[in-house]
Motif scaffolding. Structure first.
Motif, short mmCIF file in Angstrom:
data_model
loop_
_atom_site.label_atom_id
_atom_site.label_comp_id
_atom_site.label_asym_id
_atom_site.label_seq_id
_atom_site.Cartn_x
_atom_site.Cartn_y
_atom_site.Cartn_z
N PRO A 250 -5.04 -3.71 -15.13
CA PRO A 250 -5.45 -2.77 -14.00
C PRO A 250 -7.15 -2.79 -13.90
O PRO A 250 -7.62 -1.76 -14.33
CB PRO A 250 -4.87 -1.31 -13.86
N THR A 251 -7.49 -3.97 -13.68
CA THR A 251 -9.05 -4.11 -13.76
C THR A 251 -10.04 -3.76 -12.53
O THR A 251 -11.05 -3.79 -12.57
CB THR A 251 -9.64 -5.55 -14.21
N ASP A 252 -9.32 -3.74 -11.42
CA ASP A 252 -9.99 -3.22 -10.13
C ASP A 252 -8.90 -2.55 -9.45
O ASP A 252 -7.81 -2.52 -9.54
CB ASP A 252 -10.57 -4.46 -9.38
N PRO A 253 -9.39 -2.09 -8.12
CA PRO A 253 -8.40 -1.05 -7.37
C PRO A 253 -7.17 -1.95 -6.77
O PRO A 253 -6.08 -1.30 -6.77
CB PRO A 253 -9.36 -0.97 -6.06
N GLU A 254 -7.42 -3.12 -6.53
CA GLU A 254 -6.43 -3.81 -6.10
C GLU A 254 -5.43 -4.23 -7.04
O GLU A 254 -4.00 -3.89 -6.96
CB GLU A 254 -6.81 -5.32 -5.49
N ARG B 79 0.94 -0.24 -9.69
CA ARG B 79 1.73 0.87 -9.38
C ARG B 79 3.00 0.37 -8.93
O ARG B 79 4.01 0.78 -9.16
CB ARG B 79 1.15 1.74 -8.17
N HIS C 39 -4.92 -2.20 -9.59
CA HIS C 39 -4.33 -0.89 -9.87
C HIS C 39 -3.31 -0.69 -8.80
O HIS C 39 -2.27 -0.15 -9.40
CB HIS C 39 -5.81 -0.06 -9.69
N GLN C 40 -3.13 -1.00 -7.64
CA GLN C 40 -2.33 -0.97 -6.60
C GLN C 40 -0.96 -1.58 -7.35
O GLN C 40 -0.02 -1.39 -6.98
CB GLN C 40 -2.72 -1.25 -5.23
N ASP C 41 -1.35 -3.07 -7.71
CA ASP C 41 -0.25 -3.92 -8.22
C ASP C 41 0.42 -3.19 -9.32
O ASP C 41 1.85 -3.37 -9.55
CB ASP C 41 -0.88 -5.20 -8.69
N GLU D 230 0.96 -1.05 -0.14
CA GLU D 230 -0.03 -0.25 0.06
C GLU D 230 0.87 1.26 0.14
O GLU D 230 0.45 2.15 -0.92
CB GLU D 230 -1.02 -0.05 1.07
N GLU E 292 1.29 4.21 -2.98
CA GLU E 292 0.74 5.51 -2.74
C GLU E 292 1.71 6.50 -2.99
O GLU E 292 1.72 7.50 -3.76
CB GLU E 292 0.15 5.45 -1.25
N ARG F 68 -4.44 6.54 -18.02
CA ARG F 68 -5.99 7.33 -18.36
C ARG F 68 -6.17 7.84 -19.72
O ARG F 68 -6.63 8.72 -19.80
CB ARG F 68 -6.36 8.25 -17.13
#
Length: 203
Positions: free
Chosen positions: A94-98, A104, A100-102, A20, A24, A173
């Motif tokens: 990046p198909t979901d928030p988790e 990053r 998306h974090q991966d 996390e 971030e 994006r």
């Protein structure tokens, strides 16, 4: 709770917190103290498990990938091979928030690997694991007769290359690329190689 279970739980919390924090604010900005606070452990305990930031970073990357693979393969012995392969493709983007974090985390890995030789070697090894993940799913489908024979390694390399390219555009994006069009484009190549319908299977 046994000592072994407590130790595993502590490592899990630390690695989750590290993923996390790195996602971030970036690897170069994180401090061990930040991760310890987020994980709810002392800095001394964190250092007991991970004595350097570099070790924490590589363990966090491996942890992130392993968790994703276990979830996707949970019923690989009973689900159709095309469904498992489609899940893998979705998890490479990046198909979901988790995820998306991966992504990053992966972007942090790429940047660091350009400047640090041990990180470069680690990144190449992680890609080998990703390659084995994709190729393993394809080989299972060919062995079961669900997929047409193909050059498995070439297809796995193509899948990873396309996923990286579309994933970067999605992370930026880019308005010209959507998740649906990215998945459809990757699946189009996969389905053609394996003799499958052009529509990607549902979950």
């Amino acid at each position: 709770m046994s000592t072994k279970v407590r130790t595993a739980d502590t490592r899990e919390r630390i690695l989750t917190a590290a993923c996390e924090a790195i996602a971030e604010i970036g690897f170069e900005k994180i401090r061990m103290r930040m991760v310890a606070e987020r994980a709810g452990v002392s800095t001394a305990l964190l250092h007991y498990h991970f004595d350097t930031r570099e070790k924490l970073f590589t363990e966090a990357m491996a942890h992130s990938f392993a968790n994703t693979a276990v979830d996707v393969e949970r019923d690989a012995g009973t689900a159709p091979a095309a469904v498992i392969l489609a899940r893998i493709l979705r998890n490479l983007l990046p198909t979901d928030p988790e995820l998306h974090q991966d992504w990053r985390l992966w972007q942090e890995l790429w940047v660091r690997a350009l400047r640090d030789e041990p990180t470069r070697v680690f990144a190449v090894d992680l890609y080998a694991q990703l390659h084995a993940w994709v190729s393993g799913a394809v080989r299972r489908g060919i062995a079961s007769g669900e997929f047409a024979p193909t050059d498995v390694d070439d297809l796995a390399t193509l899948v990873l290359s396309l996923s990286d390219g579309y994933g970067i555009r999605l992370m930026l994006r880019d308005p010209t690329v959507t998740l649906d069009t990215a998945l459809a484009a990757v699946w189009r190549h996969v389905s053609a190689a394996l003799g499958l319908p052009e529509t990607i299977p549902a979950e």
